[in-house]
Design a protein around this motif. Structure first.
Motif, PDB file in Angstrom:
ATOM      1  N   VAL A  11       4.230  -9.847  -7.769  1.00  0.00           N
ATOM      2  CA  VAL A  11       5.373  -8.973  -8.043  1.00  0.00           C
ATOM      3  C   VAL A  11       6.660  -9.587  -7.494  1.00  0.00           C
ATOM      4  O   VAL A  11       7.695  -9.612  -8.166  1.00  0.00           O
ATOM      5  CB  VAL A  11       5.127  -7.579  -7.437  1.00  0.00           C
ATOM      6  N   THR A  15       7.911   5.420 -12.216  1.00  0.00           N
ATOM      7  CA  THR A  15       7.992   4.757 -10.911  1.00  0.00           C
ATOM      8  C   THR A  15       6.997   5.372  -9.927  1.00  0.00           C
ATOM      9  O   THR A  15       6.257   4.667  -9.229  1.00  0.00           O
ATOM     10  CB  THR A  15       9.415   4.860 -10.340  1.00  0.00           C
ATOM     11  N   TYR A  62       9.375  -2.194  -2.668  1.00  0.00           N
ATOM     12  CA  TYR A  62       8.318  -3.161  -2.410  1.00  0.00           C
ATOM     13  C   TYR A  62       8.521  -4.508  -3.114  1.00  0.00           C
ATOM     14  O   TYR A  62       7.589  -5.302  -3.180  1.00  0.00           O
ATOM     15  CB  TYR A  62       6.973  -2.587  -2.868  1.00  0.00           C
ATOM     16  N   THR A  63       9.721  -4.777  -3.618  1.00  0.00           N
ATOM     17  CA  THR A  63       9.894  -5.971  -4.448  1.00  0.00           C
ATOM     18  C   THR A  63       9.709  -7.276  -3.681  1.00  0.00           C
ATOM     19  O   THR A  63       9.286  -8.273  -4.265  1.00  0.00           O
ATOM     20  CB  THR A  63      11.283  -5.964  -5.105  1.00  0.00           C
ATOM     21  N   LEU A  99      -0.997   1.988  -7.701  1.00  0.00           N
ATOM     22  CA  LEU A  99      -1.124   0.565  -7.378  1.00  0.00           C
ATOM     23  C   LEU A  99      -0.643   0.201  -5.983  1.00  0.00           C
ATOM     24  O   LEU A  99      -0.852  -0.923  -5.539  1.00  0.00           O
ATOM     25  CB  LEU A  99      -0.370  -0.271  -8.418  1.00  0.00           C
ATOM     26  N   HIS A 100       0.032   1.130  -5.305  1.00  0.00           N
ATOM     27  CA  HIS A 100       0.453   0.862  -3.926  1.00  0.00           C
ATOM     28  C   HIS A 100       0.251   2.125  -3.099  1.00  0.00           C
ATOM     29  O   HIS A 100       1.199   2.694  -2.547  1.00  0.00           O
ATOM     30  CB  HIS A 100       1.915   0.429  -3.890  1.00  0.00           C
ATOM     31  N   TYR A 131       7.190  -0.969  -9.950  1.00  0.00           N
ATOM     32  CA  TYR A 131       6.321  -1.078  -8.776  1.00  0.00           C
ATOM     33  C   TYR A 131       7.156  -1.184  -7.496  1.00  0.00           C
ATOM     34  O   TYR A 131       6.806  -0.602  -6.461  1.00  0.00           O
ATOM     35  CB  TYR A 131       5.431  -2.297  -8.926  1.00  0.00           C
ATOM     36  N   GLY A 179       0.905  -8.266  -4.632  1.00  0.00           N
ATOM     37  CA  GLY A 179       2.274  -8.095  -4.162  1.00  0.00           C
ATOM     38  C   GLY A 179       3.068  -9.383  -4.219  1.00  0.00           C
ATOM     39  O   GLY A 179       4.276  -9.380  -4.492  1.00  0.00           O
ATOM     40  N   VAL A 209       3.279   4.527 -10.979  1.00  0.00           N
ATOM     41  CA  VAL A 209       2.882   3.147 -10.691  1.00  0.00           C
ATOM     42  C   VAL A 209       2.633   2.961  -9.204  1.00  0.00           C
ATOM     43  O   VAL A 209       1.618   2.363  -8.795  1.00  0.00           O
ATOM     44  CB  VAL A 209       3.960   2.158 -11.192  1.00  0.00           C
ATOM     45  N   GLN A 210       3.522   3.476  -8.366  1.00  0.00           N
ATOM     46  CA  GLN A 210       3.340   3.291  -6.926  1.00  0.00           C
ATOM     47  C   GLN A 210       2.145   4.074  -6.397  1.00  0.00           C
ATOM     48  O   GLN A 210       1.415   3.589  -5.520  1.00  0.00           O
ATOM     49  CB  GLN A 210       4.616   3.686  -6.180  1.00  0.00           C
ATOM     50  N   PHE A 253       7.505  -3.989 -15.213  1.00  0.00           N
ATOM     51  CA  PHE A 253       6.470  -3.437 -14.335  1.00  0.00           C
ATOM     52  C   PHE A 253       6.801  -3.712 -12.868  1.00  0.00           C
ATOM     53  O   PHE A 253       6.658  -2.824 -12.010  1.00  0.00           O
ATOM     54  CB  PHE A 253       5.110  -4.038 -14.681  1.00  0.00           C
ATOM     55  N   SER A 254       7.222  -4.938 -12.550  1.00  0.00           N
ATOM     56  CA  SER A 254       7.528  -5.302 -11.163  1.00  0.00           C
ATOM     57  C   SER A 254       8.653  -4.438 -10.605  1.00  0.00           C
ATOM     58  O   SER A 254       8.626  -4.058  -9.425  1.00  0.00           O
ATOM     59  CB  SER A 254       7.897  -6.781 -11.080  1.00  0.00           C
TER      60      SER A 254
END
Length: 358
Positions: free
Chosen positions: A176, A156, A245-246, A163-164, A315, A173, A159-160, A311-312
């Motif tokens: 996602v 987790t 961030y979903t 990618l964020h 993320y 986004g 990934v963040q 993945f989503s």
């Protein structure tokens, strides 16, 4: 093994209109087929307006109420018998799934006031069974998994961070958020298509959906677990900041998610319903359900769905990798049980046929 196919007499959930049923609406003069198309166009227009102005519905009661309206349009002009059969097919499953939503809320260790204010402490928290909230175990497991994957940290976090990294919402986004939201729509859409095309497979699908829901809520009672975003709020999450961030992709384009016909209160919201990840479980179930009998390219596309869902969720900070893997495991158990029972029924049918012919 070939996919399930129902006998021709059961393939369609919409029976042919009885001979006595008039082809036209007496007071309107339209053919029933024209009425259905007009009503469907109005329905699509209303649904588009609702999503654009109110948001994407997420509560099962609201979604299934909309489904019953849609299927009522499908059976217009086919007589009361077709409508009654539709209700009998859907209502038992809907009742169980709505009960699941409410029981999931009862599994929450938080009060209605805490749910209303979003105040979720993680220290000294117990649910109604006296079981403490689990916080550190999934963190340790994900740290181990991250090390084995060469990330050097939890998946987790990795990934963040990659990618964020900033405060701006990246272009993907929205994708996602779409994948995350598909969890609330794929299950009923599959059910609608199967009900129209093959009622027997519809019953199989809905039975598997119910079985997975029951297994999930039982685990929520027995193993309440804080997701990554909540562990970060409690200052126990190692590494850098972990955000949630979903749905920010929807927010960036003016959409949001909405509870629908019922309030997202204590009875529906359980912020510690993280083990297993039912988002991943249902994505795996949908892929596995259509896997058998699909061509190679169809299997490749089906396999992508649980992968992008997982993945989503990483993320978005919604789940650890360990509870995503648990969700995959739950779905595979349900699929394996279905295949086993189906094989037993086929074998029993062959024995009966052999005895009759002998």
């Amino acid at each position: 093994m070939p996919a399930i196919h129902a006998p021709e007499t059961e393939r369609s959930a919409v029976p042919d209109p009885a001979p006595a049923t008039p082809d036209r609406v007496p007071w309107l003069g339209w053919r029933w087929s024209h009425v259905r198309w007009a009503a469907l166009a109005a329905y699509v227009g209303w649904a588009s307006w609702f999503v654009a102005t109110q948001g994407v519905p997420t509560d099962r009661l609201g979604i299934y109420a909309a489904i019953l309206v849609l299927l009522t349009i499908v059976v217009l002009g086919r007589g009361w018998r077709a409508w009654a059969q539709m209700m009998l097919d859907w209502l038992p499953f809907e009742a169980v799934l709505v009960a699941y939503d409410y029981s999931r809320g009862y599994a929450s260790p938080y009060s209605a006031e805490q749910v209303r204010t979003g105040d979720y402490p993680i220290a000294g928290v117990h649910n109604s069974l006296g079981i403490p909230l689990h916080v550190t175990f999934p963190i340790r497991v994900d740290q181990w998994l991250g090390d084995r994957l060469g990330m050097g940290t939890m998946p987790t976090t990795w990934v963040q961070e990659h990618l964020h990294p900033g405060t701006a919402v990246p272009w993907y986004g929205v994708l996602v958020s779409l994948v995350y939201c598909s969890h609330f729509l794929v299950m009923p859409i599959v059910a609608i298509v199967l009900w129209i095309r093959d009622r027997r497979r519809f019953r199989v699908w809905m039975s598997m959906v119910v079985a997975l829901a029951v297994a999930g809520v039982a685990t929520y009672f027995l193993y309440p677990m804080a997701p990554p975003w909540l562990a970060d709020d409690g200052r126990v999450f190692p590494g850098g900041f972990v955000g949630r961030y979903t749905v920010e992709g929807f927010d960036s384009v003016g959409l949001h998610m909405v509870g629908g016909l019922v309030s997202q209160g204590q009875y529906l919201v359980n912020p510690v319903a993280a083990m297993p990840s039912l988002h991943t479980a249902y994505a795996t179930l949908a892929a596995g359900f259509f896997w058998f009998g699909a061509r190679w390219w169809g299997k490749a596309l089906l396999a992508c769905y649980p992968v992008v869902m997982g993945f989503s969720l990483l993320y978005g900070g919604e789940h650890y990798l360990v509870d995503e893997l648990a969700g995959v495991g739950y779905a595979l158990v349900v699929l394996a049980t279905w295949r086993h029972l189906r094989a037993r029924r086929l074998a029993a049918g062959l024995r009966v046929t052999a005895q009759a012919s002998g």
